[in-house]
Design a protein around this motif. Structure first.
Motif, PDB file in Angstrom:
ATOM      1  N   LEU A 166       0.809  -1.218   0.000  1.00 56.16           N
ATOM      2  CA  LEU A 166       0.000   0.000   0.000  1.00 56.16           C
ATOM      3  C   LEU A 166       0.842   1.267   0.000  1.00 56.16           C
ATOM      4  CD1 LEU A 166      -2.746  -0.914   2.574  1.00 56.16           C
ATOM      5  CD2 LEU A 166      -2.929  -0.840   0.114  1.00 56.16           C
TER       6      LEU A 166
ATOM      7  N   LEU B 181      -0.020   4.549  -2.392  1.00 52.78           N
ATOM      8  CA  LEU B 181      -0.541   5.722  -1.690  1.00 52.78           C
ATOM      9  C   LEU B 181       0.224   6.975  -2.093  1.00 52.78           C
ATOM     10  CD1 LEU B 181      -1.167   4.690   2.022  1.00 52.78           C
ATOM     11  CD2 LEU B 181      -2.815   5.545   0.387  1.00 52.78           C
TER      12      LEU B 181
ATOM     13  N   PHE C 236      -1.229  10.333   2.299  1.00 47.90           N
ATOM     14  CA  PHE C 236      -0.621   9.415   3.270  1.00 47.90           C
ATOM     15  C   PHE C 236      -1.145   9.696   4.676  1.00 47.90           C
ATOM     16  CE2 PHE C 236       2.624   8.008   6.214  1.00 47.90           C
ATOM     17  CZ  PHE C 236       2.897   6.737   5.753  1.00 47.90           C
TER      18      PHE C 236
ATOM     19  N   VAL D 264      -4.962   8.589   4.994  1.00 45.12           N
ATOM     20  CA  VAL D 264      -5.246   7.153   4.922  1.00 45.12           C
ATOM     21  C   VAL D 264      -4.576   6.384   6.056  1.00 45.12           C
ATOM     22  CG1 VAL D 264      -4.911   5.092   3.509  1.00 45.12           C
ATOM     23  CG2 VAL D 264      -5.655   7.201   2.446  1.00 45.12           C
TER      24      VAL D 264
END
Length: 115
Positions: A20, A24, A62, A65
């Motif tokens: 991820l 991201l 960043f 999330v």
């Protein structure tokens, strides 16, 4: 590189948030660059270039999330060397944190901990 999309799906189905980090940052850079087009004519004149918007977009996404505001700013500033962008990074971090809190979502790395 071609194996990553193939292995990413099954990892997500098992509840592992692998792979991820780079997406991201790439998606945040894309959003930051897209925001640059309508924001470029606005003051201050000379507006910062799309690269500055990409850096701020990376930090903002960043932060929103992952819910790690200081980590997002320091990480992006270290990776890009854009130390002159501290004020925009702080403002974007604040906006991302407030938005994520308002939406009441959980941090992406906490989602696999659900029973």
């Amino acid at each position: 590189m071609p194996r990553r999309p193939v292995r990413g799906g099954p990892a997500e189905l098992r509840g592992h948030p692998g792979g991820l980090f780079a997406p991201l940052l790439a998606l945040g850079a894309l959003w930051g660059t897209l925001v640059h087009a309508p924001a470029a004519p606005a003051p201050p004149s000379p507006a910062p270039g799309p690269a500055a918007f990409a850096v701020v977009g990376m930090a903002a996404l960043f932060t929103g999330v992952v819910r790690a505001p200081v980590t997002g700013i320091v990480l992006v500033a270290e990776m890009t060397g854009a130390l002159s962008l501290w004020l925009p990074l702080l403002l974007a971090r604040f906006a991302a944190t407030v938005t994520a809190d308002h939406l009441e979502g959980e941090p992406i790395y906490d989602s696999p901990r659900r029973p």
